[in-house]
Design a protein around this motif. Structure first.
Motif, PDB file in Angstrom:
ATOM      1  N   ALA A  83       0.816  -1.217   0.000  1.00 17.33           N
ATOM      2  CA  ALA A  83       0.000   0.000   0.000  1.00 17.33           C
ATOM      3  C   ALA A  83       0.846   1.262   0.000  1.00 17.33           C
ATOM      4  O   ALA A  83       0.354   2.346  -0.342  1.00 17.33           O
ATOM      5  CB  ALA A  83      -0.939   0.003   1.208  1.00 17.33           C
ATOM      6  N   PHE A  84       2.130   1.128   0.369  1.00 17.52           N
ATOM      7  CA  PHE A  84       3.004   2.297   0.438  1.00 17.52           C
ATOM      8  C   PHE A  84       3.968   2.365  -0.749  1.00 17.52           C
ATOM      9  O   PHE A  84       4.870   3.192  -0.759  1.00 17.52           O
ATOM     10  CB  PHE A  84       3.758   2.282   1.769  1.00 17.52           C
ATOM     11  CG  PHE A  84       2.833   2.247   2.956  1.00 17.52           C
ATOM     12  CD1 PHE A  84       2.183   3.392   3.379  1.00 17.52           C
ATOM     13  CD2 PHE A  84       2.573   1.053   3.607  1.00 17.52           C
ATOM     14  CE1 PHE A  84       1.299   3.353   4.447  1.00 17.52           C
ATOM     15  CE2 PHE A  84       1.692   1.006   4.682  1.00 17.52           C
ATOM     16  CZ  PHE A  84       1.054   2.157   5.102  1.00 17.52           C
ATOM     17  N   PHE A  85       3.718   1.505  -1.749  1.00 17.60           N
ATOM     18  CA  PHE A  85       4.544   1.504  -2.954  1.00 17.60           C
ATOM     19  C   PHE A  85       3.936   2.403  -4.020  1.00 17.60           C
ATOM     20  O   PHE A  85       2.725   2.663  -4.026  1.00 17.60           O
ATOM     21  CB  PHE A  85       4.686   0.087  -3.522  1.00 17.60           C
ATOM     22  CG  PHE A  85       5.452  -0.864  -2.650  1.00 17.60           C
ATOM     23  CD1 PHE A  85       6.164  -0.416  -1.536  1.00 17.60           C
ATOM     24  CD2 PHE A  85       5.470  -2.221  -2.935  1.00 17.60           C
ATOM     25  CE1 PHE A  85       6.864  -1.294  -0.729  1.00 17.60           C
ATOM     26  CE2 PHE A  85       6.175  -3.113  -2.134  1.00 17.60           C
ATOM     27  CZ  PHE A  85       6.867  -2.647  -1.036  1.00 17.60           C
ATOM     28  N   ASP A  86       4.771   2.831  -4.929  1.00 14.75           N
ATOM     29  CA  ASP A  86       4.361   3.707  -6.018  1.00 14.75           C
ATOM     30  C   ASP A  86       3.295   3.034  -6.886  1.00 14.75           C
ATOM     31  O   ASP A  86       3.472   1.926  -7.376  1.00 14.75           O
ATOM     32  CB  ASP A  86       5.590   4.028  -6.880  1.00 14.75           C
ATOM     33  CG  ASP A  86       5.335   5.133  -7.883  1.00 14.75           C
ATOM     34  OD1 ASP A  86       4.216   5.679  -7.900  1.00 14.75           O
ATOM     35  OD2 ASP A  86       6.259   5.448  -8.653  1.00 14.75           O
ATOM     36  N   GLY A  87       2.148   3.712  -7.045  1.00 12.95           N
ATOM     37  CA  GLY A  87       1.113   3.276  -7.968  1.00 12.95           C
ATOM     38  C   GLY A  87       0.241   2.142  -7.489  1.00 12.95           C
ATOM     39  O   GLY A  87      -0.621   1.673  -8.249  1.00 12.95           O
ATOM     40  N   TRP A  88       0.388   1.691  -6.243  1.00 15.06           N
ATOM     41  CA  TRP A  88      -0.404   0.541  -5.786  1.00 15.06           C
ATOM     42  C   TRP A  88      -1.874   0.906  -5.609  1.00 15.06           C
ATOM     43  O   TRP A  88      -2.210   1.969  -5.100  1.00 15.06           O
ATOM     44  CB  TRP A  88       0.136   0.028  -4.457  1.00 15.06           C
ATOM     45  CG  TRP A  88      -0.570  -1.214  -3.983  1.00 15.06           C
ATOM     46  CD1 TRP A  88      -0.286  -2.498  -4.331  1.00 15.06           C
ATOM     47  CD2 TRP A  88      -1.672  -1.281  -3.054  1.00 15.06           C
ATOM     48  NE1 TRP A  88      -1.135  -3.370  -3.696  1.00 15.06           N
ATOM     49  CE2 TRP A  88      -2.003  -2.652  -2.911  1.00 15.06           C
ATOM     50  CE3 TRP A  88      -2.404  -0.332  -2.351  1.00 15.06           C
ATOM     51  CZ2 TRP A  88      -3.032  -3.100  -2.075  1.00 15.06           C
ATOM     52  CZ3 TRP A  88      -3.438  -0.756  -1.529  1.00 15.06           C
ATOM     53  CH2 TRP A  88      -3.740  -2.129  -1.385  1.00 15.06           C
ATOM     54  N   GLU A  89      -2.747  -0.001  -6.044  1.00 12.60           N
ATOM     55  CA  GLU A  89      -4.176   0.137  -5.831  1.00 12.60           C
ATOM     56  C   GLU A  89      -4.703  -1.154  -5.224  1.00 12.60           C
ATOM     57  O   GLU A  89      -4.235  -2.245  -5.561  1.00 12.60           O
ATOM     58  CB  GLU A  89      -4.901   0.436  -7.147  1.00 12.60           C
ATOM     59  CG  GLU A  89      -4.582   1.801  -7.739  1.00 12.60           C
ATOM     60  CD  GLU A  89      -5.015   2.957  -6.846  1.00 12.60           C
ATOM     61  OE1 GLU A  89      -5.975   2.773  -6.072  1.00 12.60           O
ATOM     62  OE2 GLU A  89      -4.380   4.026  -6.913  1.00 12.60           O
ATOM     63  N   PRO A  90      -5.691  -1.068  -4.330  1.00  7.92           N
ATOM     64  CA  PRO A  90      -6.210  -2.277  -3.683  1.00  7.92           C
ATOM     65  C   PRO A  90      -6.922  -3.211  -4.650  1.00  7.92           C
ATOM     66  O   PRO A  90      -7.502  -2.778  -5.647  1.00  7.92           O
ATOM     67  CB  PRO A  90      -7.176  -1.727  -2.628  1.00  7.92           C
ATOM     68  CG  PRO A  90      -7.487  -0.335  -3.046  1.00  7.92           C
ATOM     69  CD  PRO A  90      -6.314   0.157  -3.814  1.00  7.92           C
TER      70      PRO A  90
END
Length: 320
Positions: A83-90
């Motif tokens: 969740a704290f990475f670039d571009g991540w979406e659930p």
């Protein structure tokens, strides 16, 4: 008085040497519950991504915080590491995971649609929010011992603006009032040198902890650069009851407030200003780039140098 008015130089310019370094970053997904220490955090239009997106409310829709329910200090919150990475979406398998003593683990889906409910309020703001459902409501009602619901900020239709007397054009979610709180390790060390029992940083719930500067230097910072992002110190943080609550037990005491009154009160720091009976510890920030948080994501990382570009000459000149 607005930020643009009070942020006159004391020193300033473009220093080549950093004043401090970011030593820790903390995200608090649910207001008044435990934070998450992360190595980097994405800047959004309301602060760090995931920070204070959720709120526990009572039967009247009013915010439940540690001020009234100190046992919230024991509620642990977990997000996927990605969740704290670039571009991540659930995805459908992404959850906000919540734990507390004596309770089963609660898993709140991050990608589902939620019912919109009205009448949610925190401090001066009221509006609609996204209800996280019956299971979350039952969990928090059982834990607190009173009817409660878990809600998420409704970014689709709601805006909560920062007090324009201090910072115009900024917004936040369920924080007390500002997108970021910065505190220095030097300030914590100076306080702990006075206290009989030293306190951990979790008593003060900062988003950004910096190290390498003099104690309370952050009082005077009005413009700084962190990872090429312009951050403005807009208001000294006046402290409430929460720092007196032991975050490992949920039990309140008298410290550090009693000690802070002796050297961090407005009477001591700001003797010629209007007296409000406040004590100050930390600096509320806004980030200029959050107003245009689009395109490539912007991050603050542990290890980033902090360059102070403008500062006032003493705490009495800082906004509070």
């Amino acid at each position: 008085m607005a930020f643009s008015f009070f942020s006159s130089f004391f020193g300033g310019g473009n220093p080549t040497e950093p004043t401090a370094t970011v030593s820790s970053i903390f995200i608090y997904p649910i207001k008044s519950c435990r934070g998450i220490s992360v190595s980097q955090a994405c800047i959004t239009s309301t602060g760090f991504r995931w920070d204070r997106q959720w709120l526990i409310v009572n039967s009247k829709g009013r915010a439940n915080t540690q001020r009234v329910e100190p046992k919230l200090a024991l509620v642990e919150v977990e997000l996927p590491k990605e969740a704290f990475f670039d571009g991540w979406e659930p995805t459908n398998d992404s959850y906000l995971v919540i734990r507390a003593p004596g309770m089963d683990t609660l898993k709140v889906p991050l990608s589902r649609s939620c019912e919109v409910i009205d009448g949610v309020s925190v401090w001066e703001w009221s509006g609609s929010a996204l209800d996280e459902g019956a299971e979350a409501s039952e969990w928090f009602s059982k834990y607190i011992g009173k009817p409660s619901r878990l809600v998420r900020f409704n970014t689709a239709s709601e805006t909560r603006i920062v007090d324009p007397n201090y910072a115009q054009g900024y917004k936040t979610m369920f924080s007390d009032g500002y997108p970021f709180l910065l505190l220095s390790q030097g300030s914590l060390n100076a306080l702990n040198n006075i206290l009989e029992v030293p306190l951990p940083i979790n008593r003060f719930r900062p988003n950004i902890l910096v190290d390498g500067c003099e104690p309370f230097a952050e009082d005077q910072w009005t413009v700084m650069k962190i990872n090429n992002l312009t951050c403005n110190g807009v208001k000294l943080c006046s402290r409430c009851k929460v720092p007196t609550i032991n975050q490992e037990t949920g039990i309140a005491g008298s410290e550090p407030t009693e000690t802070l009154k002796k050297f961090r009160s407005d009477k001591v720091l700001r003797p010629t200003n209007k007296q409000r009976g406040n004590v100050y510890f930390g600096q509320n920030l806004v980030c200029k780039e959050s107003c245009s948080a689009s395109g490539k994501e912007k991050y603050i990382k542990v290890g980033d140098p902090v360059y102070v570009l403008k500062k006032v000459s003493c705490p009495a000149e800082a906004a509070a």
